[in-house]
Design a protein around this motif. Structure first.
Motif, mmCIF file in Angstrom:
data_model
loop_
_atom_site.group_PDB
_atom_site.id
_atom_site.type_symbol
_atom_site.label_atom_id
_atom_site.label_comp_id
_atom_site.label_asym_id
_atom_site.label_seq_id
_atom_site.Cartn_x
_atom_site.Cartn_y
_atom_site.Cartn_z
ATOM 1 N N ASP A 34 0.837 -1.206 0.000
ATOM 2 C CA ASP A 34 0.000 0.000 0.000
ATOM 3 C C ASP A 34 0.871 1.256 0.000
ATOM 4 O O ASP A 34 0.592 2.213 0.697
ATOM 5 N N ALA A 35 1.949 1.207 -0.781
ATOM 6 C CA ALA A 35 2.857 2.353 -0.854
ATOM 7 C C ALA A 35 2.301 3.424 -1.778
ATOM 8 O O ALA A 35 1.707 3.115 -2.820
ATOM 9 N N ASN A 36 2.457 4.647 -1.392
ATOM 10 C CA ASN A 36 2.188 5.855 -2.200
ATOM 11 C C ASN A 36 0.723 6.204 -2.405
ATOM 12 O O ASN A 36 0.351 7.360 -2.409
ATOM 13 N N LYS A 37 -0.143 5.193 -2.615
ATOM 14 C CA LYS A 37 -1.535 5.529 -2.938
ATOM 15 C C LYS A 37 -2.493 4.568 -2.244
ATOM 16 O O LYS A 37 -2.454 3.359 -2.486
ATOM 17 N N ILE A 38 -3.322 5.135 -1.362
ATOM 18 C CA ILE A 38 -4.382 4.339 -0.746
ATOM 19 C C ILE A 38 -5.685 5.129 -0.851
ATOM 20 O O ILE A 38 -5.675 6.322 -1.190
ATOM 21 N N GLY A 39 -6.800 4.502 -0.541
ATOM 22 C CA GLY A 39 -8.081 5.199 -0.492
ATOM 23 C C GLY A 39 -9.071 4.323 0.245
ATOM 24 O O GLY A 39 -8.964 3.090 0.206
ATOM 25 N N MET A 40 -10.027 4.959 0.934
ATOM 26 C CA MET A 40 -11.068 4.161 1.567
ATOM 27 C C MET A 40 -11.860 3.457 0.475
ATOM 28 O O MET A 40 -12.119 4.025 -0.577
ATOM 29 N N SER A 72 4.498 -2.946 -15.228
ATOM 30 C CA SER A 72 3.539 -3.139 -16.318
ATOM 31 C C SER A 72 2.159 -2.567 -16.030
ATOM 32 O O SER A 72 1.412 -2.262 -16.944
ATOM 33 N N SER A 73 1.777 -2.421 -14.749
ATOM 34 C CA SER A 73 0.423 -1.930 -14.455
ATOM 35 C C SER A 73 0.326 -1.573 -12.977
ATOM 36 O O SER A 73 1.329 -1.328 -12.324
ATOM 37 N N SER A 74 -0.896 -1.562 -12.445
ATOM 38 C CA SER A 74 -1.108 -1.344 -11.012
ATOM 39 C C SER A 74 -1.945 -2.495 -10.477
ATOM 40 O O SER A 74 -2.761 -3.051 -11.204
ATOM 41 N N ILE A 75 -1.754 -2.838 -9.213
ATOM 42 C CA ILE A 75 -2.564 -3.881 -8.582
ATOM 43 C C ILE A 75 -3.337 -3.236 -7.431
ATOM 44 O O ILE A 75 -2.727 -2.597 -6.557
ATOM 45 N N TYR A 76 -4.681 -3.387 -7.452
ATOM 46 C CA TYR A 76 -5.536 -2.856 -6.384
ATOM 47 C C TYR A 76 -5.876 -3.977 -5.422
ATOM 48 O O TYR A 76 -6.592 -4.909 -5.772
ATOM 49 N N ARG A 77 -5.368 -3.855 -4.173
ATOM 50 C CA ARG A 77 -5.630 -4.872 -3.147
ATOM 51 C C ARG A 77 -6.262 -4.198 -1.936
ATOM 52 O O ARG A 77 -6.248 -2.979 -1.824
ATOM 53 N N LEU A 78 -6.766 -5.020 -0.987
ATOM 54 C CA LEU A 78 -7.514 -4.465 0.148
ATOM 55 C C LEU A 78 -6.853 -4.776 1.482
ATOM 56 O O LEU A 78 -6.423 -5.902 1.718
ATOM 57 N N GLY A 79 -6.851 -3.768 2.343
ATOM 58 C CA GLY A 79 -6.339 -3.947 3.698
ATOM 59 C C GLY A 79 -7.348 -3.445 4.716
ATOM 60 O O GLY A 79 -8.447 -2.985 4.361
ATOM 61 N N LEU A 80 -6.986 -3.536 5.996
ATOM 62 C CA LEU A 80 -7.901 -3.178 7.090
ATOM 63 C C LEU A 80 -7.238 -2.223 8.072
ATOM 64 O O LEU A 80 -6.044 -2.350 8.350
ATOM 65 N N ALA A 81 -8.039 -1.320 8.606
ATOM 66 C CA ALA A 81 -7.569 -0.453 9.694
ATOM 67 C C ALA A 81 -8.766 -0.121 10.582
ATOM 68 O O ALA A 81 -9.917 -0.111 10.111
ATOM 69 N N ALA A 137 -7.186 -9.774 -2.586
ATOM 70 C CA ALA A 137 -6.461 -9.304 -3.770
ATOM 71 C C ALA A 137 -7.031 -9.972 -5.018
ATOM 72 O O ALA A 137 -7.701 -11.002 -4.919
ATOM 73 N N PRO A 138 -6.797 -9.390 -6.186
ATOM 74 C CA PRO A 138 -7.289 -10.015 -7.422
ATOM 75 C C PRO A 138 -6.679 -11.402 -7.602
ATOM 76 O O PRO A 138 -5.457 -11.548 -7.574
ATOM 77 N N GLU A 139 -7.541 -12.398 -7.710
ATOM 78 C CA GLU A 139 -7.078 -13.776 -7.917
ATOM 79 C C GLU A 139 -7.914 -14.455 -8.985
ATOM 80 O O GLU A 139 -7.395 -15.176 -9.824
ATOM 81 N N ALA A 140 -9.250 -14.234 -8.926
ATOM 82 C CA ALA A 140 -10.143 -14.905 -9.884
ATOM 83 C C ALA A 140 -9.954 -14.276 -11.270
ATOM 84 O O ALA A 140 -9.555 -13.113 -11.393
ATOM 85 N N LEU A 151 -14.297 0.354 11.450
ATOM 86 C CA LEU A 151 -13.446 -0.593 10.733
ATOM 87 C C LEU A 151 -13.425 -0.200 9.260
ATOM 88 O O LEU A 151 -14.478 -0.136 8.610
ATOM 89 N N MET A 152 -12.242 0.088 8.760
ATOM 90 C CA MET A 152 -12.149 0.542 7.372
ATOM 91 C C MET A 152 -11.475 -0.506 6.480
ATOM 92 O O MET A 152 -10.391 -1.000 6.794
ATOM 93 N N ILE A 153 -12.156 -0.814 5.393
ATOM 94 C CA ILE A 153 -11.533 -1.605 4.333
ATOM 95 C C ILE A 153 -10.975 -0.587 3.349
ATOM 96 O O ILE A 153 -11.722 0.254 2.849
ATOM 97 N N TYR A 154 -9.679 -0.603 3.136
ATOM 98 C CA TYR A 154 -9.111 0.383 2.217
ATOM 99 C C TYR A 154 -8.340 -0.318 1.093
ATOM 100 O O TYR A 154 -7.909 -1.457 1.241
ATOM 101 N N HIS A 155 -8.210 0.393 -0.024
ATOM 102 C CA HIS A 155 -7.424 -0.193 -1.115
ATOM 103 C C HIS A 155 -6.028 0.406 -1.137
ATOM 104 O O HIS A 155 -5.827 1.584 -0.833
ATOM 105 N N GLY A 156 -5.094 -0.424 -1.463
ATOM 106 C CA GLY A 156 -3.719 0.008 -1.648
ATOM 107 C C GLY A 156 -3.352 -0.290 -3.092
ATOM 108 O O GLY A 156 -3.741 -1.329 -3.634
ATOM 109 N N VAL A 157 -2.639 0.637 -3.697
ATOM 110 C CA VAL A 157 -2.316 0.472 -5.112
ATOM 111 C C VAL A 157 -0.815 0.245 -5.238
ATOM 112 O O VAL A 157 -0.019 1.098 -4.854
ATOM 113 N N ARG A 158 -0.471 -0.904 -5.764
ATOM 114 C CA ARG A 158 0.937 -1.193 -5.995
ATOM 115 C C ARG A 158 1.233 -0.946 -7.463
ATOM 116 O O ARG A 158 0.661 -1.599 -8.335
ATOM 117 N N ARG A 159 2.080 0.030 -7.734
ATOM 118 C CA ARG A 159 2.463 0.288 -9.135
ATOM 119 C C ARG A 159 3.566 -0.679 -9.509
ATOM 120 O O ARG A 159 4.550 -0.813 -8.794
#
Ligand code: BMA
Length: 334
Positions: A207-213, A236-245, A265-268, A225-233
């Motif tokens: 979740d470096a550099n860019k997160i958002g609720m 080749s692209s970006s990956i949007y995954r979810l964390g908790l705080a 995280a994206p798997e399917a 309880l917040m589910i937030y997304h972290g963007v890993r650049r």
């Protein structure tokens, strides 16, 4: 930051699955739509008074512009009744900030107003901003216009006042990064007392550099309880995954615990391939009658809407086992 060097927990043998994908996924996609469009994703969600589920879906047309369309279902899984026409269209004549569409709604039911507050991204020539509207029925809407100027998005209203003030969580972009902030208002129109709530980490973190609720925070006895997304650049692209705080109930800018690893995280296939690959992006959830089961509705690869089930108790237990406390104060200077 206290997260700089964190050894893996020695007891951790295998990553736990917190959200289970519904076997019918994706539960809604363009082929279900009653009118022409490109894709449907990133839906706000709420339970209606009769117990049915309403999704306010982001629908993108072939110009690339988005509007919102309501879908209703008795069980929240299938049998969706989709509005025959767009439910909320951009109105650039009266609201110029909506000129390039409206996106990613987050719904909060506000008992004091007996109305639903919808915070959405209005895509202006100056970039994305946050707009707010109230509705009782998802048929007519009272627009408040832009409440957070560009570049800002990923916003939701808290369901009740905090110390007498309405509170809006949002994600302004700054040259230092994209972090989550909270702002307060006496009347939903004038906003101030801006406070940094959660910072993107740096370096190699997921979740470096860019997160958002992602969806609006979930109120629990232990905190918001917040589910937030972290963007890993990546190269080749970006990956949007979810964390908790977890945040203090009375002082929501105070982070109590933050999870170290991502938990979804994206798997399917439908999450990995689509208009935008490797994206899971929830904008809403409903909580079942047991008060614990959470139904998370998420956009998959900017191409469809999927559903996953979790347990609020398990999310909190996971945070205790896999998180750390962020020691208070304003972290902007650290
Ligand atoms: C974000 C938002 C989302 C979108 C995601 C991936 O910045 O704009 O609407 O799902 O990017 O494209």
């Amino acid at each position: 930051m206290s997260t700089a060097i964190l050894p893996m927990k020695p007891t951790m043998s295998k990553y736990e699955t917190l959200f289970h994908r519904h076997h019918a996924n994706p539960i809604l996609s363009g082929k279900d739509w009653p009118y022409s469009m490109n894709s449907v994703f990133n839906a706000g969600a709420t339970l209606l008074a009769d117990g049915s589920t309403l999704l306010l879906c982001r629908v993108e047309d072939r110009r690339g512009l988005s509007h919102l369309c309501a879908a209703r279902s008795a069980n929240g899984v299938d049998g969706w009744q989709i509005d025959r026409e767009p439910t909320l269209l951009p109105n650039p004549e009266d609201y110029p900030e909506e000129v390039w569409g409206i996106e990613d709604p987050r719904i909060t039911f506000v008992p004091e107003l007996k109305k639903y507050a919808v915070a959405y991204t209005s895509y202006s020539r100056g970039g994305p901003g946050v707009s707010l509207a109230l509705t009782e029925d998802f048929r007519s809407f009272e627009r408040f216009g832009v409440v957070m100027v560009p570049d800002d998005k990923d916003a939701a209203l808290l369901p009740r006042r905090i110390n007498g003030f309405w509170a809006l969580i949002h994600r302004p972009m700054t040259p230092l990064g994209a972090h989550v902030w909270i702002s307060y208002s006496p009347d939903l129109r004038h906003w101030g007392s801006h406070k940094l709530m959660l910072e993107a980490r740096r370096g190699a973190w997921w979740d470096a550099n860019k997160i958002g609720m992602s969806p609006p925070p979930i109120e629990t006895s232990r905190g918001w309880l917040m589910i937030y997304h972290g963007v890993r650049r990546t190269p080749s692209s970006s990956i949007y995954r979810l964390g908790l705080a977890l945040f203090d109930l009375q002082e929501p800018e105070k982070c109590l615990v933050r999870g170290d690893s991502w938990m979804f995280a994206p798997e399917a296939e439908y999450e990995r391939q689509g208009d935008v690959q490797d994206v899971v992006f929830p904008c809403g959830y409903t909580v079942a009658a047991d008060g614990d089961t959470i139904n998370l509705y998420y956009g998959a690869a900017d191409s469809s809407i999927a559903l996953a089930h979790g347990s609020i108790r398990s999310l909190l237990a996971w945070l205790d086992a896999n998180g750390h406390s962020e020691h208070g104060g304003d972290r902007r200077h650290k």
